[in-house]
Write an enzyme that holds these catalytic residues in place. Structure first.
Site, PDB file in Angstrom:
ATOM      1  N   LYS A  30       0.824  -1.195   0.000  1.00 58.85           N
ATOM      2  CA  LYS A  30       0.000   0.000   0.000  1.00 58.85           C
ATOM      3  C   LYS A  30       0.869   1.259   0.000  1.00 58.85           C
ATOM      4  O   LYS A  30       0.406   2.332  -0.380  1.00 58.85           O
ATOM      5  CB  LYS A  30      -0.878   0.037   1.268  1.00 58.85           C
ATOM      6  CG  LYS A  30      -1.869  -1.064   1.394  1.00 58.85           C
ATOM      7  CD  LYS A  30      -2.629  -0.877   2.723  1.00 58.85           C
ATOM      8  CE  LYS A  30      -3.520  -2.047   3.038  1.00 58.85           C
ATOM      9  NZ  LYS A  30      -4.106  -1.900   4.386  1.00 58.85           N
ATOM     10  N   GLU A  36       7.703   2.427  -5.937  1.00 53.56           N
ATOM     11  CA  GLU A  36       7.823   1.928  -4.567  1.00 53.56           C
ATOM     12  C   GLU A  36       7.999   3.100  -3.614  1.00 53.56           C
ATOM     13  O   GLU A  36       8.519   4.156  -3.998  1.00 53.56           O
ATOM     14  CB  GLU A  36       9.018   0.950  -4.507  1.00 53.56           C
ATOM     15  CG  GLU A  36       9.380   0.411  -3.151  1.00 53.56           C
ATOM     16  CD  GLU A  36       8.285  -0.418  -2.490  1.00 53.56           C
ATOM     17  OE1 GLU A  36       7.139   0.061  -2.405  1.00 53.56           O
ATOM     18  OE2 GLU A  36       8.585  -1.522  -2.017  1.00 53.56           O
ATOM     19  N   ASP A  37       7.565   2.908  -2.377  1.00 49.57           N
ATOM     20  CA  ASP A  37       7.740   3.976  -1.395  1.00 49.57           C
ATOM     21  C   ASP A  37       9.163   4.017  -0.852  1.00 49.57           C
ATOM     22  O   ASP A  37       9.793   5.057  -0.816  1.00 49.57           O
ATOM     23  CB  ASP A  37       6.721   3.847  -0.243  1.00 49.57           C
ATOM     24  CG  ASP A  37       6.695   2.461   0.395  1.00 49.57           C
ATOM     25  OD1 ASP A  37       7.377   1.538  -0.100  1.00 49.57           O
ATOM     26  OD2 ASP A  37       5.986   2.282   1.403  1.00 49.57           O
ATOM     27  N   ASP A  94      14.581  -0.969   1.376  1.00 53.20           N
ATOM     28  CA  ASP A  94      15.369  -1.193   2.590  1.00 53.20           C
ATOM     29  C   ASP A  94      16.374  -2.309   2.285  1.00 53.20           C
ATOM     30  O   ASP A  94      17.420  -2.068   1.694  1.00 53.20           O
ATOM     31  CB  ASP A  94      14.387  -1.545   3.712  1.00 53.20           C
ATOM     32  CG  ASP A  94      15.046  -1.682   5.064  1.00 53.20           C
ATOM     33  OD1 ASP A  94      16.113  -1.105   5.273  1.00 53.20           O
ATOM     34  OD2 ASP A  94      14.479  -2.382   5.935  1.00 53.20           O
ATOM     35  N   PHE A 118      13.437   4.396  10.737  1.00 54.95           N
ATOM     36  CA  PHE A 118      12.147   3.910  10.251  1.00 54.95           C
ATOM     37  C   PHE A 118      11.264   5.111   9.958  1.00 54.95           C
ATOM     38  O   PHE A 118      10.996   5.921  10.832  1.00 54.95           O
ATOM     39  CB  PHE A 118      11.502   2.990  11.291  1.00 54.95           C
ATOM     40  CG  PHE A 118      10.395   2.182  10.718  1.00 54.95           C
ATOM     41  CD1 PHE A 118      10.651   0.975  10.095  1.00 54.95           C
ATOM     42  CD2 PHE A 118       9.087   2.644  10.774  1.00 54.95           C
ATOM     43  CE1 PHE A 118       9.619   0.232   9.534  1.00 54.95           C
ATOM     44  CE2 PHE A 118       8.048   1.901  10.218  1.00 54.95           C
ATOM     45  CZ  PHE A 118       8.320   0.697   9.603  1.00 54.95           C
ATOM     46  N   ARG A 171      -0.178   6.892   7.542  1.00 56.60           N
ATOM     47  CA  ARG A 171      -0.166   7.063   6.080  1.00 56.60           C
ATOM     48  C   ARG A 171      -0.714   8.421   5.666  1.00 56.60           C
ATOM     49  O   ARG A 171      -0.394   8.920   4.598  1.00 56.60           O
ATOM     50  CB  ARG A 171      -1.019   5.975   5.400  1.00 56.60           C
ATOM     51  CG  ARG A 171      -0.483   4.571   5.541  1.00 56.60           C
ATOM     52  CD  ARG A 171      -1.211   3.655   4.573  1.00 56.60           C
ATOM     53  NE  ARG A 171      -1.091   2.246   4.921  1.00 56.60           N
ATOM     54  CZ  ARG A 171      -0.080   1.463   4.582  1.00 56.60           C
ATOM     55  NH1 ARG A 171       0.922   1.949   3.901  1.00 56.60           N
ATOM     56  NH2 ARG A 171      -0.065   0.192   4.926  1.00 56.60           N
TER      57      ARG A 171
HETATM   58  P1  IMP Z   1      12.700  -4.411   1.755  1.00 59.49           P
HETATM   59  O1  IMP Z   1      12.139  -5.651   1.145  1.00 59.49           O
HETATM   60  O2  IMP Z   1      13.495  -4.721   3.000  1.00 59.49           O
HETATM   61  O3  IMP Z   1      13.485  -3.557   0.796  1.00 59.49           O
HETATM   62  O4  IMP Z   1      11.486  -3.588   2.301  1.00 59.49           O
HETATM   63  C1  IMP Z   1      10.740  -2.777   1.505  1.00 59.49           C
HETATM   64  C2  IMP Z   1       9.334  -2.613   2.016  1.00 59.49           C
HETATM   65  O5  IMP Z   1       9.293  -2.504   3.422  1.00 59.49           O
HETATM   66  C3  IMP Z   1       8.786  -1.343   1.451  1.00 59.49           C
HETATM   67  O6  IMP Z   1       7.825  -1.685   0.482  1.00 59.49           O
HETATM   68  C4  IMP Z   1       8.161  -0.628   2.593  1.00 59.49           C
HETATM   69  O7  IMP Z   1       6.765  -0.692   2.468  1.00 59.49           O
HETATM   70  C5  IMP Z   1       8.604  -1.352   3.830  1.00 59.49           C
HETATM   71  N1  IMP Z   1       9.536  -0.507   4.578  1.00 59.49           N
HETATM   72  C6  IMP Z   1      10.881  -0.505   4.525  1.00 59.49           C
HETATM   73  N2  IMP Z   1      11.411   0.434   5.305  1.00 59.49           N
HETATM   74  C7  IMP Z   1      10.354   1.054   5.861  1.00 59.49           C
HETATM   75  C8  IMP Z   1      10.239   2.180   6.753  1.00 59.49           C
HETATM   76  O8  IMP Z   1      11.207   2.803   7.194  1.00 59.49           O
HETATM   77  N3  IMP Z   1       8.968   2.549   7.080  1.00 59.49           N
HETATM   78  C9  IMP Z   1       7.867   1.912   6.610  1.00 59.49           C
HETATM   79  N4  IMP Z   1       7.923   0.895   5.771  1.00 59.49           N
HETATM   80  C10 IMP Z   1       9.158   0.469   5.399  1.00 59.49           C
HETATM   81 MG    MG Z   2       5.967  -1.022   0.507  1.00 61.10          MG
END
Ligand code: IMP
Ligand code: MG
Length: 176
Positions: free
Chosen positions: A38, A94-95, A98, A147, A160
């Site tokens: 989302k 993508e938002d 990480d 975060f 959000r």
């Molecule tokens: P990844 O798979 O570890 O790269 O995580 C990516 C997903 O985790 C993103 O689609 C975000 O929705 C969520 N995410 C990663 N870091 C944060 C954060 O700092 N706040 C909120 N959501 C996060």
């Molecule tokens: Mg996400």
């Protein structure tokens, strides 16, 4: 505690800059924006309104962190695309990246469907935390850690609706 990271004016400047980069790369070609639900729905809605190319939008939802603050690495499709992306220009929106696990999975999934071009656009990039090799084509803002919430991005589904982006600091929360 919410510590300001990016205010709405700065977000707007970032969105406009990325939109120009996309227009430059795609000339007048049609683009399918794939919004990862989302977290990216607010960013995607601002982004598409700044891109002049003919475009369509579709949504993909993969499993999220739930109420935790870091990725388990196990990813499942919860809602698949409705359009066929074969032979089409696709930009994943993508938002925040990480570990990179989510986008690496989504990128490989969509590449199997034979898009003409596939690009990745992320508003935020936590580069220092990358666990897999993943390069984004359009990046709004990079930072090392913390975060974040706001502008579509949640913690346990909250925050959000905040128009600005903040770092969430709370000693009682699980460390990411
Ligand atoms: P990844 O798979 O570890 O790269 O995580 C990516 C997903 O985790 C993103 O689609 C975000 O929705 C969520 N995410 C990663 N870091 C944060 C954060 O700092 N706040 C909120 N959501 C996060
Ligand atoms: Mg996400």
């Amino acid at each position: 505690m919410l510590v300001p990271l990016l205010g709405r004016e700065e977000i707007e400047r970032i969105v406009k800059r990325i939109a120009k980069e996309i227009e430059r790369d795609f000339a007048d070609e049609e683009i399918i924006f794939v919004c990862l639900l989302k977290g990216s729905f607010v960013f995607a809605s601002d982004l598409i309104r700044n891109v002049d190319n003919p475009c369509t939008v579709d949504f993909l939802r993969v499993s999220s962190y739930g109420d935790r603050m870091s990725s388990s690495g196990e990813i499942k499709i919860i809602k698949d695309l409705e359009v066929d992306i074969n032979g089409k220009n696709v930009i994943i929106v993508e938002d925040i990246v990480d570990s990179g696990l989510t986008l690496k999975y989504v990128k490989e999934l969509l590449l199997e469907r034979g898009p003409k071009r596939l690009k990745i656009c992320t508003l935020l990039d936590k580069r220092a935390r990358r666990k897999v090799d993943l390069e984004c084509d359009y990046i709004g803002y990079s930072f090392d850690d913390g975060f974040v919430v706001g502008y579509g991005i949640d913690y346990a589904e909250k925050y959000r609706n905040l128009p600005d982006i903040y770092i969430l600091k709370n000693d009682r929360l699980e460390e990411s």
